[in-house]
Design an enzyme around this catalytic site. Structure first.
Site, PDB file in Angstrom:
ATOM      1  N   GLU A   1      42.005  43.354  47.639  1.00 11.99           N
ATOM      2  CA  GLU A   1      41.040  42.335  48.047  1.00 11.99           C
ATOM      3  C   GLU A   1      39.848  42.875  49.042  1.00 11.99           C
ATOM      4  O   GLU A   1      40.345  44.094  49.491  1.00 11.99           O
ATOM      5  CB  GLU A   1      41.603  41.432  49.019  1.00 11.99           C
ATOM      6  CG  GLU A   1      42.519  40.208  48.331  1.00 11.99           C
ATOM      7  CD  GLU A   1      43.889  40.787  48.141  1.00 11.99           C
ATOM      8  OE1 GLU A   1      44.318  42.040  48.639  1.00 11.99           O
ATOM      9  OE2 GLU A   1      44.784  40.247  47.523  1.00 11.99           O
TER      10      GLU A   1
ATOM     11  N   TYR B   1      34.432  50.440  44.335  1.00 16.43           N
ATOM     12  CA  TYR B   1      35.418  50.099  43.527  1.00 16.43           C
ATOM     13  C   TYR B   1      35.110  49.824  42.130  1.00 16.43           C
ATOM     14  O   TYR B   1      35.497  50.186  41.183  1.00 16.43           O
ATOM     15  CB  TYR B   1      36.056  48.719  44.267  1.00 16.43           C
ATOM     16  CG  TYR B   1      36.560  48.878  45.595  1.00 16.43           C
ATOM     17  CD1 TYR B   1      37.354  50.213  45.976  1.00 16.43           C
ATOM     18  CD2 TYR B   1      36.446  47.927  46.397  1.00 16.43           C
ATOM     19  CE1 TYR B   1      37.933  50.247  47.133  1.00 16.43           C
ATOM     20  CE2 TYR B   1      37.020  47.964  47.911  1.00 16.43           C
ATOM     21  CZ  TYR B   1      37.625  49.083  47.890  1.00 16.43           C
ATOM     22  OH  TYR B   1      38.193  49.182  49.130  1.00 16.43           O
TER      23      TYR B   1
END
Length: 195
Positions: free
Chosen positions: A145, A157
């Site tokens: 998350e 990411y």
């Protein structure tokens, strides 16, 4: 390169300067990543690292974890935590990350880089090492998350192959911000519905 420079049949709109600039930027980034690998080494997190990890938590997060929380995690058989240590000062933790291994999936629960090491590819190197470690023990998909406002982490990411697949409304307790759910999957893995 030459096919983009030649007559009107070039695909794309890159100019020679744009292509060269892009290639130089990629080479520079690769050099930075190699440089960080020369300055740090990876180890498994141990009890002795927890005070430094908690200090990093206080510096990096609005709601930091406590020493007890990390100590409990180190005793959890599903948890894997790694640290990056400074080669010049081997007791200095410069970054850490951890995930829960649940069957063939890894849920990244914490990752942080000390502010004095941010912007030097330590986060990229740590994530790559964690992902390689996870793959070596059979993890085929990883999730995490992240706050939508954390654009730096989002770019990292995405660069590593994670994609947004869902959102958790009001996930962060300090300000009620949503969390983006991101997944990285080895080729051939199916997508889950995480709304």
């Amino acid at each position: 390169l030459y096919s983009k420079i030649g007559g009107g049949s070039a695909v794309g709109s890159e100019t020679p300067a744009t292509v060269i600039s892009s290639e130089l930027a990629q080479q520079s980034e690769q050099c930075e990543e190699m440089a960080i690998a020369q300055r740090v080494f990876v180890g498994l997190m141990e009890q002795k690292h927890i005070p430094q990890v908690c200090e990093m938590e206080r510096l990096c997060f609005a709601v930091p974890w406590t020493e007890k929380m990390f100590a409990d995690e180190l005793h959890n058989p599903l948890t894997r935590y790694v640290v990056l240590l400074d080669r010049q000062s081997p007791t200095e933790v410069v970054a850490y990350g951890g995930y829960w291994k649940i069957f063939e999936e890894g849920h990244i629960i914490n990752i942080a880089v000390h502010p004095s090491w941010q912007g030097q590819k330590a986060g990229t190197y740590l994530m790559e090492q964690m992902m390689q470690f996870a793959a070596a023990e059979g993890v085929q998909a990883m999730t995490l998350e992240v706050r939508p406002s954390n654009t730096h982490a989002l770019k990292l990411y995405e660069k590593l192959g994670f994609v947004v697949e869902g959102r958790r409304k009001g996930y962060y307790e300090d300000n009620g911000e949503d969390a983006l759910i991101m997944w990285y999957r080895a080729k051939g893995e199916e997508k889950h519905n995480d709304n």
